[in-house]
Design an enzyme around this catalytic site. Structure first.
Site, PDB file in Angstrom:
ATOM      1  N   MET A 208     -20.011 -14.144  71.391  1.00 41.78           N
ATOM      2  CA  MET A 208     -19.425 -14.179  70.049  1.00 41.78           C
ATOM      3  C   MET A 208     -20.543 -14.067  69.016  1.00 41.78           C
ATOM      4  O   MET A 208     -21.691 -14.363  69.291  1.00 41.78           O
ATOM      5  CB  MET A 208     -18.662 -15.474  69.846  1.00 41.78           C
ATOM      6  CG  MET A 208     -17.565 -15.687  70.869  1.00 41.78           C
ATOM      7  SD  MET A 208     -16.366 -14.366  70.836  1.00 41.78           S
ATOM      8  CE  MET A 208     -15.459 -14.755  72.317  1.00 41.78           C
ATOM      9  N   ARG A 209     -20.180 -13.680  67.833  1.00 42.90           N
ATOM     10  CA  ARG A 209     -21.178 -13.470  66.799  1.00 42.90           C
ATOM     11  C   ARG A 209     -20.923 -14.401  65.622  1.00 42.90           C
ATOM     12  O   ARG A 209     -19.791 -14.602  65.212  1.00 42.90           O
ATOM     13  CB  ARG A 209     -21.140 -12.019  66.310  1.00 42.90           C
ATOM     14  CG  ARG A 209     -21.504 -11.026  67.423  1.00 42.90           C
ATOM     15  CD  ARG A 209     -22.963 -11.219  67.824  1.00 42.90           C
ATOM     16  NE  ARG A 209     -23.357 -10.249  68.808  1.00 42.90           N
ATOM     17  CZ  ARG A 209     -23.363 -10.482  70.111  1.00 42.90           C
ATOM     18  NH1 ARG A 209     -22.964 -11.635  70.573  1.00 42.90           N
ATOM     19  NH2 ARG A 209     -23.788  -9.557  70.951  1.00 42.90           N
TER      20      ARG A 209
ATOM     21  N   PHE B 252     -21.449 -17.339  77.657  1.00 43.16           N
ATOM     22  CA  PHE B 252     -22.870 -17.076  77.856  1.00 43.16           C
ATOM     23  C   PHE B 252     -23.163 -15.632  77.472  1.00 43.16           C
ATOM     24  O   PHE B 252     -22.526 -14.703  77.980  1.00 43.16           O
ATOM     25  CB  PHE B 252     -23.267 -17.320  79.309  1.00 43.16           C
ATOM     26  CG  PHE B 252     -23.385 -18.768  79.692  1.00 43.16           C
ATOM     27  CD1 PHE B 252     -22.839 -19.772  78.905  1.00 43.16           C
ATOM     28  CD2 PHE B 252     -24.046 -19.136  80.857  1.00 43.16           C
ATOM     29  CE1 PHE B 252     -22.942 -21.108  79.255  1.00 43.16           C
ATOM     30  CE2 PHE B 252     -24.163 -20.469  81.224  1.00 43.16           C
ATOM     31  CZ  PHE B 252     -23.614 -21.461  80.426  1.00 43.16           C
ATOM     32  N   GLU B 253     -24.136 -15.442  76.602  1.00 44.27           N
ATOM     33  CA  GLU B 253     -24.501 -14.115  76.128  1.00 44.27           C
ATOM     34  C   GLU B 253     -26.006 -13.930  76.243  1.00 44.27           C
ATOM     35  O   GLU B 253     -26.716 -14.779  76.788  1.00 44.27           O
ATOM     36  CB  GLU B 253     -24.023 -13.922  74.685  1.00 44.27           C
ATOM     37  CG  GLU B 253     -22.519 -14.066  74.515  1.00 44.27           C
ATOM     38  CD  GLU B 253     -22.044 -13.833  73.092  1.00 44.27           C
ATOM     39  OE1 GLU B 253     -22.772 -13.182  72.319  1.00 44.27           O
ATOM     40  OE2 GLU B 253     -20.940 -14.298  72.746  1.00 44.27           O
ATOM     41  N   GLY B 254     -26.487 -12.804  75.720  1.00 47.09           N
ATOM     42  CA  GLY B 254     -27.928 -12.562  75.700  1.00 47.09           C
ATOM     43  C   GLY B 254     -28.552 -12.614  77.074  1.00 47.09           C
ATOM     44  O   GLY B 254     -28.203 -11.865  77.977  1.00 47.09           O
TER      45      GLY B 254
END
Length: 591
Positions: A1-2, A376-378
């Site tokens: 999400m941003r 979980f991102e990046g």
């Protein structure tokens, strides 16, 4: 999400993973295809869509050629599955005419041309370490007219037994109960004595007809099967994989079609603060964004509510908790979402795993939450070199996350709501590239797949972010670009049908009720905003199988599709609740 409007998270990339090709006609090479020149006057040995036929003219060689007319709703695919050897390079070629014509290997490379006369298409591919079958395909394009193919070859050492039947046609799921799964397939070319049904390497049943029902299964469990044909000469290669889940799953109290949104509870980003008590009743799952680690590798997750200096009008903890209880009394589910854009979580050690379980439990208990969302991102998840099988992961950050989530699920019981919000890069891109297979590929590609697979029987909803994405290849082996109905249809179909991971092992599809479509609430919320009309076109196609714009659903309609997820409730509030007002009533009209 941003937390703010961002550029596209990733650009499309292409990686070729192939060793030296086995040239046609070289020592040890042989054409493994049945009826490669269609000179028999039929399509025997091939599995084709309706309307496929053979013609005596135009041909490239011999007395026949394949002719298929691609309609407005079908690409006119013909395919054939053959036995191959693991870790072996094969050469593929075909002579084709038409505009366009595609040649490819399912889960592997493809190529195409548009030509008014016969033109050679060629490619090579290398099988996986445990791969024993490969599917070659030819197809045109929607509404592209008639294409022709002749003298097709898949050259290399065979993996089957001379005289044994070809592989059965792809099985299709049939009747489902809480303790059984039924499915059927088409008979292959050659003499067949009977069929063997396998789950992994285990033989489950043997039948003489082209259908089977597996009984004695546990409720709400997922299973994947392949089928072989056999005769006195030997056994065929395995069919394509069919997957399904038994019924009898625990009802966690969600509506059949739900609206899911993220609430900025720990920060502000220009969209404005929304108090929990002011979240409209249309939202069925409210994800509190975000719980974040004290350091990326600590596993110690903290949920710090937004301070009044940053979020005007923020309520007290007591009022926040009271509002959560009021939502739950209305049947809503409130979850803590872990990670997000800035919250990198890497459970590199068992100590970090245990800290994760302890700290997340403390947040859930303090606020009386219904469960957990994994966002979980990046660089939170990536695969170590050599970690090539999603069914048996070895990378610590993946293994420890799986263990932690299983522990939390066991601690809180069957009513615990577990959702995940990966980006397409971590899921669907695994169809082409899997990070642990090569040091030349991004190690994050497909890295969510082992987590989803290990938790599939505990997973409540998977809502992949169909935004902030580059073009992604779908099951039609075409690239799809975000922002329209086509992207949502293709990406969601992959989750239902399942797919072969980077030419290796099949990733089974999920149940309808475990899948939701992730879209931005506004153009300010993320790249890939899709108009309400296009979102609803996609949902109609996915749930009813109609209005799909020429795309063929490989996984079939999903009448139980869980619904829509959006980033975010705050951005929807900022736009005057346009997302909620358009989609909440529409979800109620779906089957």
């Amino acid at each position: 999400m941003r937390r703010s409007r961002l550029s596209v998270f990733l650009a499309a990339f292409v990686v070729a993973l192939a060793g030296p090709a086995v040239a046609p006609g070289s020592a040890g090479a042989a054409n493994l295809l049945a009826n490669p020149g269609f000179d028999s006057g039929s399509t025997a040995g091939w599995e084709c869509t309706a309307g496929a036929t053979t013609v005596a003219s135009p041909v490239h060689g011999g007395g026949g050629a394949l002719a298929v007319t691609a309609s407005a709703s079908d690409t006119g695919q013909c395919s054939q599955t053959v036995a191959v050897r693991p870790s072996t390079t094969y050469a593929v070629e075909a002579w084709v005419r038409g505009n366009p014509v595609y040649l490819g290997v399912t889960g592997g490379p493809s190529t195409w041309t548009g030509a008014g006369d016969y033109t050679r298409l060629a490619l090579s591919f290398t099988t996986g370490a445990s791969q024993t079958s490969a599917q070659l395909y030819l197809h045109g394009w929607y509404g592209g007219g008639t294409y022709y193919a002749d003298d097709v070859s898949l050259d290399g050492p065979g993996g089957g037994t001379p005289g044994a039947p070809a592989a059965p046609g792809a099985p299709k799921l049939g009747a489902v109960t809480s303790t059984s799964l039924g499915f059927a397939w088409t008979a292959p070319a050659g003499t067949v004595t009977g069929y063997r049904v396998y789950e992994g390497t285990a033989l489950r049943t043997t039948v003489t007809g082209t259908s089977a029902t597996l009984t004695g299964l546990s409720p709400c469990t997922s299973h994947s099967y392949t089928v072989t044909a056999y005769n006195t000469a030997g056994e065929s290669p395995r069919s394509a994989t069919v997957s399904g889940s038994t019924g009898g799953c625990t009802n966690v109290g969600l509506p059949k079609h739900s609206l899911i949104g993220y609430l900025h509870a720990s920060f502000a980003n220009g969209s404005g603060y929304v108090r929990m008590a002011d979240v409209p009743a249309a939202w069925d799952i409210i994800d509190l964004a975000f719980g974040e680690p004290t350091t990326p590798t600590s596993g110690d997750i903290r949920f710090n509510r937004c301070p009044a200096t940053e979020c005007a009008g923020v309520e007290s903890d007591a009022d926040f908790i009271a509002a959560i209880r009021a939502k739950q009394a209305q049947g809503k589910k409130v979850l803590i979402s872990i990670g997000g854009e800035k919250g990198q979580v890497q459970l590199t050690t068992t100590a970090a795993r245990d800290a994760f379980v302890s700290s997340v439990s403390a947040i859930i208990d303090k606020y009386g939450l219904d469960g957990l969302d994994v966002d979980f991102e990046g660089h939170s998840l990536s695969l170590n070199p050599g970690d090539a099988d999603f069914r048996n992961p070895t990378t610590p950050v993946v293994v420890n996350l799986i263990s932690a989530l299983k522990t939390l699920k066991a601690r809180y019981g069957s009513g615990f709501v577990l959702t995940m919000a990966p980006e397409t890069f971590f899921v669907q891109v695994g169809y082409q590239f899997y990070g642990g297979k090569s040091t030349t590929a991004d190690p994050r590609t497909g890295a969510y797949l082992p987590v989803i697979d290990a938790l599939r029987d505990s997973l409540t909803v998977l809502h992949v972010q169909d935004y902030n994405s580059g073009p992604v290849m779908g099951l039609d082996n075409q690239y799809h670009t975000m922002g329209g109905a086509d992207f949502h249809i293709a990406m969601t179909d992959m989750l239902k049908a399942g797919f072969t991971v980077a030419g290796g092992t099949f990733f089974p599809g999920l149940r309808d009720d475990q899948i939701a479509v992730g879209v931005p609430a506004t153009g300010s919320a993320g790249n890939g905003y899709t108009s309400p009309a296009d979102v609803q076109t996609a949902l109609t196609c996915l749930t009813k199988g109609t209005g799909c714009g020429g795309y063929t659903l490989r996984g079939g309609p999903q009448p139980g599709l869980r619904g829509l997820m959006t980033w975010s409730i705050n951005w929807d509030h900022f736009s005057g609740w346009a997302f909620q007002n358009a989609h909440a009533p529409f979800l109620d009209t779906l089957p």
